[in-house]
Design an enzyme around this catalytic site. Sequence first.
Site, PDB file in Angstrom:
ATOM      1  N   GLY A  12       0.882  -1.285  -0.076  1.00 11.69           N
ATOM      2  CA  GLY A  12      -0.010  -0.048  -0.066  1.00 11.69           C
ATOM      3  C   GLY A  12       0.838   1.379   0.025  1.00 11.69           C
ATOM      4  N   GLY A  13       2.027   1.253  -0.508  1.00  5.19           N
ATOM      5  CA  GLY A  13       3.114   2.281  -0.456  1.00  5.19           C
ATOM      6  C   GLY A  13       2.697   3.511  -1.286  1.00  5.19           C
ATOM      7  N   TYR A  16      -2.187   7.265   0.896  1.00  4.13           N
ATOM      8  CA  TYR A  16      -2.116   8.507   1.489  1.00  4.13           C
ATOM      9  C   TYR A  16      -0.914   8.429   2.846  1.00  4.13           C
ATOM     10  CZ  TYR A  16      -3.631  12.549   4.385  1.00  4.13           C
ATOM     11  OH  TYR A  16      -3.630  13.571   5.232  1.00  4.13           O
ATOM     12  N   LEU A  17      -1.341   7.384   3.585  1.00  2.00           N
ATOM     13  CA  LEU A  17      -0.205   7.130   4.677  1.00  2.00           C
ATOM     14  C   LEU A  17       1.116   6.336   3.960  1.00  2.00           C
ATOM     15  CD1 LEU A  17       0.464   7.596   7.533  1.00  2.00           C
ATOM     16  CD2 LEU A  17      -0.675   5.304   8.054  1.00  2.00           C
ATOM     17  N   ARG A  37       1.613  -3.736  -7.267  1.00  2.00           N
ATOM     18  CA  ARG A  37       0.492  -4.555  -7.714  1.00  2.00           C
ATOM     19  C   ARG A  37       0.170  -4.505  -8.965  1.00  2.00           C
ATOM     20  NH1 ARG A  37      -4.650  -3.697  -5.813  1.00  2.00           N
ATOM     21  NH2 ARG A  37      -3.875  -1.564  -5.580  1.00  2.00           N
ATOM     22  N   LYS A  46       0.122   6.647  -9.531  1.00  2.00           N
ATOM     23  CA  LYS A  46       0.742   5.856  -8.684  1.00  2.00           C
ATOM     24  C   LYS A  46       2.084   4.865  -9.567  1.00  2.00           C
ATOM     25  CE  LYS A  46      -2.998   3.709  -6.251  1.00  2.00           C
ATOM     26  NZ  LYS A  46      -3.885   2.505  -5.572  1.00  2.00           N
ATOM     27  N   LYS A 140     -10.431  -4.747  11.760  1.00  2.00           N
ATOM     28  CA  LYS A 140      -9.084  -4.655  12.141  1.00  2.00           C
ATOM     29  C   LYS A 140      -8.843  -5.664  13.204  1.00  2.00           C
ATOM     30  CE  LYS A 140      -8.100   0.280  10.640  1.00  2.00           C
ATOM     31  NZ  LYS A 140      -7.830   1.384  10.703  1.00  2.00           N
ATOM     32  N   ARG A 144      -5.800  -8.738  13.726  1.00  2.00           N
ATOM     33  CA  ARG A 144      -5.111  -9.028  14.673  1.00  2.00           C
ATOM     34  C   ARG A 144      -5.325 -10.397  15.079  1.00  2.00           C
ATOM     35  NH1 ARG A 144      -5.176  -4.367  19.333  1.00  2.00           N
ATOM     36  NH2 ARG A 144      -4.721  -2.501  17.922  1.00  2.00           N
TER      37      ARG A 144
HETATM   38  N1  LIG Z   1      -6.653   8.236  12.011  1.00  2.00           N
HETATM   39  C1  LIG Z   1      -7.265   8.507  10.880  1.00  2.00           C
HETATM   40  O1  LIG Z   1      -7.381   9.753  11.070  1.00  2.00           O
HETATM   41  C2  LIG Z   1      -7.222   7.855   9.559  1.00  2.00           C
HETATM   42  C3  LIG Z   1      -7.501   8.604   8.518  1.00  2.00           C
HETATM   43  C4  LIG Z   1      -7.298   7.840   7.211  1.00  2.00           C
HETATM   44  C5  LIG Z   1      -6.807   6.413   7.085  1.00  2.00           C
HETATM   45  N2  LIG Z   1      -6.608   6.003   8.363  1.00  2.00           N
HETATM   46  C6  LIG Z   1      -6.243   4.554   8.494  1.00  2.00           C
HETATM   47  O2  LIG Z   1      -4.968   4.422   7.843  1.00  2.00           O
HETATM   48  C7  LIG Z   1      -4.689   3.171   7.039  1.00  2.00           C
HETATM   49  C8  LIG Z   1      -4.499   3.689   5.319  1.00  2.00           C
HETATM   50  O3  LIG Z   1      -5.470   4.405   4.954  1.00  2.00           O
HETATM   51  P1  LIG Z   1      -5.097   5.364   4.031  1.00  2.00           P
HETATM   52  O4  LIG Z   1      -6.248   6.347   3.871  1.00  2.00           O
HETATM   53  O5  LIG Z   1      -3.629   5.876   3.564  1.00  2.00           O
HETATM   54  O6  LIG Z   1      -5.458   4.390   2.659  1.00  2.00           O
HETATM   55  P2  LIG Z   1      -5.670   4.625   0.913  1.00  2.00           P
HETATM   56  O7  LIG Z   1      -4.807   5.845   0.256  1.00  2.00           O
HETATM   57  O8  LIG Z   1      -6.908   4.976   0.496  1.00  2.00           O
HETATM   58  O9  LIG Z   1      -5.081   3.266   0.304  1.00  2.00           O
HETATM   59  C9  LIG Z   1      -3.808   2.828   0.484  1.00  2.00           C
HETATM   60  C10 LIG Z   1      -3.301   1.742  -0.291  1.00  2.00           C
HETATM   61  O10 LIG Z   1      -4.454   0.521  -0.322  1.00  2.00           O
HETATM   62  C11 LIG Z   1      -3.896   0.038  -1.465  1.00  2.00           C
HETATM   63  N3  LIG Z   1      -5.312  -0.730  -1.919  1.00  2.00           N
HETATM   64  C12 LIG Z   1      -6.449  -0.036  -2.029  1.00  2.00           C
HETATM   65  N4  LIG Z   1      -7.192  -0.771  -2.848  1.00  2.00           N
HETATM   66  C13 LIG Z   1      -6.708  -2.016  -2.802  1.00  2.00           C
HETATM   67  C14 LIG Z   1      -7.175  -3.528  -3.174  1.00  2.00           C
HETATM   68  N5  LIG Z   1      -8.369  -3.681  -3.689  1.00  2.00           N
HETATM   69  N6  LIG Z   1      -6.178  -4.316  -3.385  1.00  2.00           N
HETATM   70  C15 LIG Z   1      -5.128  -4.225  -2.819  1.00  2.00           C
HETATM   71  N7  LIG Z   1      -4.477  -3.020  -2.219  1.00  2.00           N
HETATM   72  C16 LIG Z   1      -5.246  -1.933  -2.222  1.00  2.00           C
HETATM   73  C17 LIG Z   1      -3.504   0.608  -2.630  1.00  2.00           C
HETATM   74  O11 LIG Z   1      -1.972   0.292  -2.488  1.00  2.00           O
HETATM   75  P3  LIG Z   1      -1.166   0.136  -3.954  1.00  2.00           P
HETATM   76  O12 LIG Z   1      -2.129   0.482  -5.070  1.00  2.00           O
HETATM   77  O13 LIG Z   1       0.083   1.010  -3.635  1.00  2.00           O
HETATM   78  O14 LIG Z   1      -0.991  -1.181  -3.839  1.00  2.00           O
HETATM   79  C18 LIG Z   1      -3.712   2.257  -2.054  1.00  2.00           C
HETATM   80  O15 LIG Z   1      -2.653   2.989  -2.368  1.00  2.00           O
HETATM   81  C19 LIG Z   1      -5.882   2.530   7.242  1.00  2.00           C
HETATM   82  O16 LIG Z   1      -6.153   1.536   8.151  1.00  2.00           O
HETATM   83  C20 LIG Z   1      -7.049   3.645   7.537  1.00  2.00           C
HETATM   84  O17 LIG Z   1      -8.056   3.168   8.384  1.00  2.00           O
HETATM   85  C21 LIG Z   1      -6.662   6.750   9.778  1.00  2.00           C
END
Ligand SMILES: NC(=O)c1ccc[n+]([C@@H]2O[C@H](COP(=O)([O-])OP(=O)(O)OC[C@H]3O[C@@H](n4cnc5c(N)ncnc54)[C@H](OP(=O)(O)O)[C@@H]3O)[C@@H](O)[C@H]2O)c1
Length: 314
Positions: A12-13, A16-17, A37, A46, A140, A144
């Site tokens: 997931g590199g 956003y995170l 992927r 990407k 989640k 775990r």
């Molecule tokens: N605490 C907070 O305020 C907060 C806010 C937002 C998110 N989060 C948490 O942070 C974590 C990351 O979230 P994010 O918002 O950074 O994620 P994101 O940007 O929506 O997605 C991250 C990556 O997931 C991979 N992905 C998406 N769909 C996929 C699929 N069908 N199969 C395989 N890989 C897939 C893709 O990676 P690739 O294309 O590179 O493979 C994508 O770039 C999550 O656990 C979320 O709950 C927390």
Amino acid sequence: MIMEKSKVLIVGGTGYLGKRLVKASLAVGHQTYILHRPEIGLDIEKIQMLFSFKEQGAHLVSGSLDDHQSLVNAVKLVDVVICAISGVHLRSHQILLQLKLVDAIKEAGNVKRFLPSEFGTDPAKMENAMEPGKITFDDKMKVRKAIEEGGIPFTYVSSNCFAGYFVGGLCQPAQILPSKDSVVLFGDGNTPAIYVDEDDIAMYTIKTVDDPRTLNKTLYIRPSKNILSQRQVVETWEKLIGKELHKSSNSKEEFLAIIKGLSYAEQVGLIHYYHVFYEGCLANFEIGNEGVEATQLYPEINYISVEEYLKRYL
Ligand SMILES: NC(=O)c1ccc[n+]([C@@H]2O[C@H](COP(=O)([O-])OP(=O)(O)OC[C@H]3O[C@@H](n4cnc5c(N)ncnc54)[C@H](OP(=O)(O)O)[C@@H]3O)[C@@H](O)[C@H]2O)c1
């Protein structure tokens, strides 16, 4: 003796995170591998991001969550796996796909530590969360369970509120820029929450990778200057702009009534706001033996305060 830094695979590199985790891992000097992927296909943004990481020294590894052997091969290249797969319903929620990664890690047998995609509220504290928001925490926790039943060493990162999502909009849902006129408070606006800059989250996360103090623990990120109520976030902004905002508020009941009419994905997100800003689920517990606190472990990280974060919007 100088210990060699672990090799890290980020799944997931491009996210956003995830992109911040890649940058932090490279900055700290880990050999950094990123799962590439085939499913991202023609997504030019990407692809360009992945190749710019390659130019900065990262290794791209071809593999799919739908191709078990490719995942096993990728995992065998490294010591530590960090997953940042999507988990926000309004964007995409793929948390359970990590079960495939857990299977691959189990089979590969070489991984010293796995950090699953958590990065928010500690799901272990949310078993009484309201529907439909509970799904995020339940999924989640399923991951775990698989990790722990598989005997995989882990670190869980509870990073609280991403600053970009929460501080930018003065904690208001669906707002990511601070208004200079008005704000809607959650009730009296006095419930404390915790905000962390996303680049800081990535750096604290990478710091845990070779740290025995974080093995099989939850890392809570609680920067003391950033434990603030919504009202305090608003006051910080008001000081910066030299103006008081007009304030209105929604009681708990009004907020829950508003949620009822929304889409499923919006309801999931807003229930999380409910638990954070009406119930105080981020800051209403002491860290127990199962956890450690990031700013205490890594005082050398000069984290971004809410005030500094807000200055970017002036
Ligand atoms: N605490 C907070 O305020 C907060 C806010 C937002 C998110 N989060 C948490 O942070 C974590 C990351 O979230 P994010 O918002 O950074 O994620 P994101 O940007 O929506 O997605 C991250 C990556 O997931 C991979 N992905 C998406 N769909 C996929 C699929 N069908 N199969 C395989 N890989 C897939 C893709 O990676 P690739 O294309 O590179 O493979 C994508 O770039 C999550 O656990 C979320 O709950 C927390």
